[in-house]
Design a protein around this motif. Structure first.
Motif, short mmCIF file in Angstrom:
data_model
loop_
_atom_site.label_atom_id
_atom_site.label_comp_id
_atom_site.label_asym_id
_atom_site.label_seq_id
_atom_site.Cartn_x
_atom_site.Cartn_y
_atom_site.Cartn_z
N LEU A 59 0.61 -1.49 -0.22
CA LEU A 59 -0.17 -0.07 0.16
C LEU A 59 1.10 1.37 0.32
O LEU A 59 2.61 1.35 0.36
CB LEU A 59 -1.09 0.30 1.56
CG LEU A 59 -1.33 -1.68 1.82
CD1 LEU A 59 -2.42 -1.06 2.69
CD2 LEU A 59 -2.30 -2.33 0.26
N GLY A 60 0.27 2.43 -0.24
CA GLY A 60 1.42 3.79 -0.25
C GLY A 60 0.11 4.77 -1.60
O GLY A 60 -0.81 4.42 -2.13
N PRO A 61 0.75 5.87 -1.11
CA PRO A 61 -0.20 7.25 -2.23
C PRO A 61 0.09 6.61 -3.63
O PRO A 61 0.97 6.22 -3.83
CB PRO A 61 0.38 8.30 -1.73
CG PRO A 61 2.02 7.59 -0.65
CD PRO A 61 1.54 7.07 -0.16
N GLU A 106 -3.50 -3.04 -8.82
CA GLU A 106 -4.38 -2.49 -8.82
C GLU A 106 -4.84 -3.80 -9.02
O GLU A 106 -6.52 -2.54 -10.20
CB GLU A 106 -4.34 -1.31 -8.95
CG GLU A 106 -3.14 -0.50 -8.73
CD GLU A 106 -3.58 0.43 -7.42
OE1 GLU A 106 -4.59 0.04 -6.90
OE2 GLU A 106 -2.63 1.03 -6.97
N PRO A 107 -5.24 -4.74 -9.12
CA PRO A 107 -6.10 -5.61 -9.06
C PRO A 107 -7.54 -5.28 -9.39
O PRO A 107 -8.36 -5.36 -10.46
CB PRO A 107 -6.40 -6.90 -9.20
CG PRO A 107 -5.54 -7.04 -7.64
CD PRO A 107 -5.24 -5.31 -7.71
N THR A 108 -7.88 -4.10 -8.81
CA THR A 108 -9.73 -4.59 -8.44
C THR A 108 -9.68 -2.84 -9.27
O THR A 108 -11.20 -2.15 -8.90
CB THR A 108 -10.57 -4.10 -7.23
OG1 THR A 108 -8.94 -3.58 -6.26
CG2 THR A 108 -10.02 -5.38 -7.01
N LEU A 109 -9.14 -2.06 -9.56
CA LEU A 109 -9.30 -0.54 -9.86
C LEU A 109 -9.88 0.46 -11.14
O LEU A 109 -10.42 -0.99 -11.83
CB LEU A 109 -7.80 -0.45 -10.20
CG LEU A 109 -7.86 1.75 -10.46
CD1 LEU A 109 -7.08 2.77 -9.41
CD2 LEU A 109 -6.74 1.80 -11.49
N MET A 167 0.54 -8.45 -4.36
CA MET A 167 -0.29 -7.36 -4.51
C MET A 167 -0.08 -5.86 -4.34
O MET A 167 -0.04 -5.53 -3.71
CB MET A 167 -2.02 -7.53 -5.17
CG MET A 167 -2.13 -7.27 -3.15
SD MET A 167 -4.04 -8.16 -3.58
CE MET A 167 -4.85 -6.41 -4.28
N THR A 168 -0.95 -4.30 -5.23
CA THR A 168 -0.99 -3.27 -4.77
C THR A 168 -1.93 -2.95 -4.52
O THR A 168 -2.92 -3.42 -5.69
CB THR A 168 -0.03 -2.25 -6.23
OG1 THR A 168 -0.65 -2.43 -7.08
CG2 THR A 168 1.20 -3.01 -6.08
N THR A 169 -2.50 -1.61 -4.42
CA THR A 169 -3.75 -1.64 -3.48
C THR A 169 -4.11 0.47 -3.45
O THR A 169 -3.16 0.32 -2.73
CB THR A 169 -4.81 -2.23 -3.37
OG1 THR A 169 -6.34 -2.09 -3.66
CG2 THR A 169 -4.74 -2.53 -1.84
N HIS A 170 -5.04 0.73 -4.15
CA HIS A 170 -4.94 2.00 -2.62
C HIS A 170 -6.47 1.40 -1.93
O HIS A 170 -6.65 2.61 -1.19
CB HIS A 170 -5.73 2.95 -4.03
CG HIS A 170 -4.60 3.19 -5.15
ND1 HIS A 170 -3.43 4.23 -3.82
CD2 HIS A 170 -4.12 3.59 -6.42
CE1 HIS A 170 -2.90 4.79 -5.32
NE2 HIS A 170 -3.04 4.34 -6.55
N TYR A 171 -7.39 0.42 -2.61
CA TYR A 171 -8.74 0.55 -1.74
C TYR A 171 -7.93 -0.59 -0.57
O TYR A 171 -8.36 -1.21 -0.76
CB TYR A 171 -9.28 -0.68 -2.40
CG TYR A 171 -10.01 -0.12 -3.39
CD1 TYR A 171 -11.44 1.49 -3.54
CD2 TYR A 171 -9.49 -0.51 -4.62
CE1 TYR A 171 -10.90 1.38 -4.49
CE2 TYR A 171 -10.14 0.46 -5.97
CZ TYR A 171 -10.56 1.00 -6.34
OH TYR A 171 -11.34 2.00 -7.04
#
Lengths: 255, 244
Positions: free
Chosen positions: A32-34, A155-158, A184-188
């Protein structure tokens, strides 16, 4: 499964990732991260698309620079932007990957992954007619056709709606149960909180916090959410420069 | 190296599924042949059609090879390249697949052109000479599709690719023996044209189309083969090092 040792990447004077150390076991691991924190750069180094400027990384026991082909045979990578051939059918899209991976029995295997991702009945339609959620699932089908040991998702769910996101996570969870490692990476953050075994929060290429979501929340105490942990660890530009948001809005309000 | 074939199939299938695409790419060369070949009031020859047919063959393959670089640009822009480079296949197979597709497409266009030229009365001595025409065009296509794919991989957007393409293609065509024989050129243009790979291909094909006992353009074909081979080596090197 994945080990990063002092890995760094700079683009000129900008350090996208700096001396990152990380060990990922058989789990769902969320980075995670900005925006601009170095998440995608990290994933691209691990998937052998970027050469690290310093340090090293091993995936499935192989060095990402020296044994890059061995790494590529054992992983799958689904990047942020959806890259599917819209003039080809779903089946043809998956079959291309099955062929290049040299999957034995590729017609059968393709049928299986399409069914696994609930695309069986739409497999012979052009991707042009697919919804966003279906396209993401088709990308997962491409990635799963050779049964990788590690799955990298950026970002699989972007940009997907709630139902589509839930569906994707359902699939990822069942893959995890079958023993696949997922990085994975994500913003959610709510998703990371619910589904990831461990997460790391990075900012400006450095790790700010790492651990199971519930442990990170405990450290902050009370009924903190992962969002609170994130905001606590990641200082925005405004905070750093002591930007006074209220004063600024007052000025605007007066005008 | 089977991956070359799979990448080729992907591009070929995408091309054949777009009917507009196919139609346009086949009509343009025929239009050149009819509107320029049949009408141009040339003074240096009494059979301008026979003179211009090899030029238009080469021009068609040249433009379509240079145009082919956009395939690479779009694969890069749309994220396909990232996915492909993370596959275990040798990275240069992506380049070779592109070259194979672009060259095949060029030869298909050339075939349509040859048929139209045949209808208009252009003749070739034997089947063997026809095969050599195809060989020349193929080597020429490999040279320029390798070049354009390499430029495509190096650039980041299709606008800059389009400007590079237009900057390269027109001068290459006009500074060659395509539109006039060397004898009627000004001296400076003659020097340029002699070094131009486009002239190499055109001169070779013109020799093959000669009536009577046409000479086999060994030098031209070998020259193009060497040039294409060198281009492939450079391209392979660039793609192996490809980090996106």
């Amino acid at each position: 499964m994945i080990e990063l040792i002092n890995i760094s990447k700079n683009f000129g004077n900008v350090w996208a990732v700096r001396d990152l150390n990380l060990k990922v076991e058989n789990e769902i691991f969320g980075l995670l991260g900005p925006n601009g924190a170095g998440k995608s750069t990290t994933v691209m180094m691990l998937t052998t698309l970027l050469r690290p400027s310093g340090g090293s990384a091993r995936v499935c026991g192989y060095d990402v620079v020296k044994d890059s082909r061995m790494v590529r045979e054992r992983i799958s990578y689904v990047p942020q932007d959806m890259a599917l051939d819209r003039k080809l059918t779903g089946r043809e899209n998956v079959l291309l990957y099955a062929k290049i991976y040299g999957v034995p029995n590729r017609e059968k295997k393709t049928r299986e992954v399409l069914e696994l991702l609930d695309l069986g009945d739409r497999g012979d339609e052009l991707v042009w007619t697919y919804s966003g959620g279906m396209r993401r699932r088709l990308e997962l089908a491409q990635a799963l056709v050779h049964e990788p040991e590690v799955l990298f998702l950026d970002e699989p769910t972007l940009g997907l709606d709630v139902a589509a996101r839930k569906k994707i996570w359902g699939h990822l969870n069942s893959l995890r149960k079958k023993g696949m490692t997922i990085f994975m990476t994500t913003h959610y953050l709510e998703e990371a909180e619910t589904y990831c075994d461990r997460v790391a929060i990075i900012d400006k290429g450095l790790i700010k916090a790492i651990g199971a979501p519930k442990d990170l929340k405990k450290q902050l105490g009370g009924d903190a959410s992962l969002n609170d942990v994130f905001l606590n660890k990641v200082k925005s530009k405004e905070d750093e420069t002591r930007f006074d948001g209220r004063a600024f809005r007052n000025i605007l309000g007066r005008r | 190296m089977k991956a070359v074939l799979y990448y080729f199939q992907r591009d070929f299938r995408k091309w054949t599924r777009s009917r507009v695409n196919i139609f346009a790419s086949l009509v343009r060369p025929a239009a050149w042949l009819i509107f320029v070949g049949l009408t141009f009031p040339a003074k240096f020859t009494d059979n301008y059609l026979a003179f211009i047919t090899p030029s238009i063959l080469v021009m068609t393959v040249l433009f379509s090879s240079l145009q082919g670089g956009t395939l690479m640009v779009f694969d890069k822009m749309l994220g396909f390249l990232n996915k492909f480079l993370a596959l275990p296949a040798r990275r240069e197979s992506l380049l070779l697949g592109k070259i194979l597709f672009i060259s095949t497409r060029g030869l298909i266009q050339a075939t349509v052109l040859l048929l139209v030229a045949g209808v208009l009365g252009v003749r070739i001595e034997s089947l063997f000479h026809l095969v050599l025409v195809y060989l020349t065009l193929f080597l020429f296509a490999v040279f320029f599709s390798a070049l354009s794919s390499m430029i495509g991989l190096a650039l980041n957007d299709h606008d800059s690719y389009a400007s590079v393409n237009s900057m390269v293609s027109m001068p290459l065509f006009f500074a060659s023996s395509a539109l006039m024989p060397y004898e009627v050129m000004p001296a400076w243009l003659r020097t340029l044209a002699r070094f131009n790979p486009v002239s190499y291909a055109i001169d070779s094909i013109r020799l093959l189309f000669e009536v009577g006992t046409p000479t086999i353009p060994v030098q031209g074909i070998l020259g193009l083969a060497v040039a294409a081979f060198i281009m492939l080596l450079i391209g392979t090197y660039q793609f192996r090092r490809a980090t996106v």
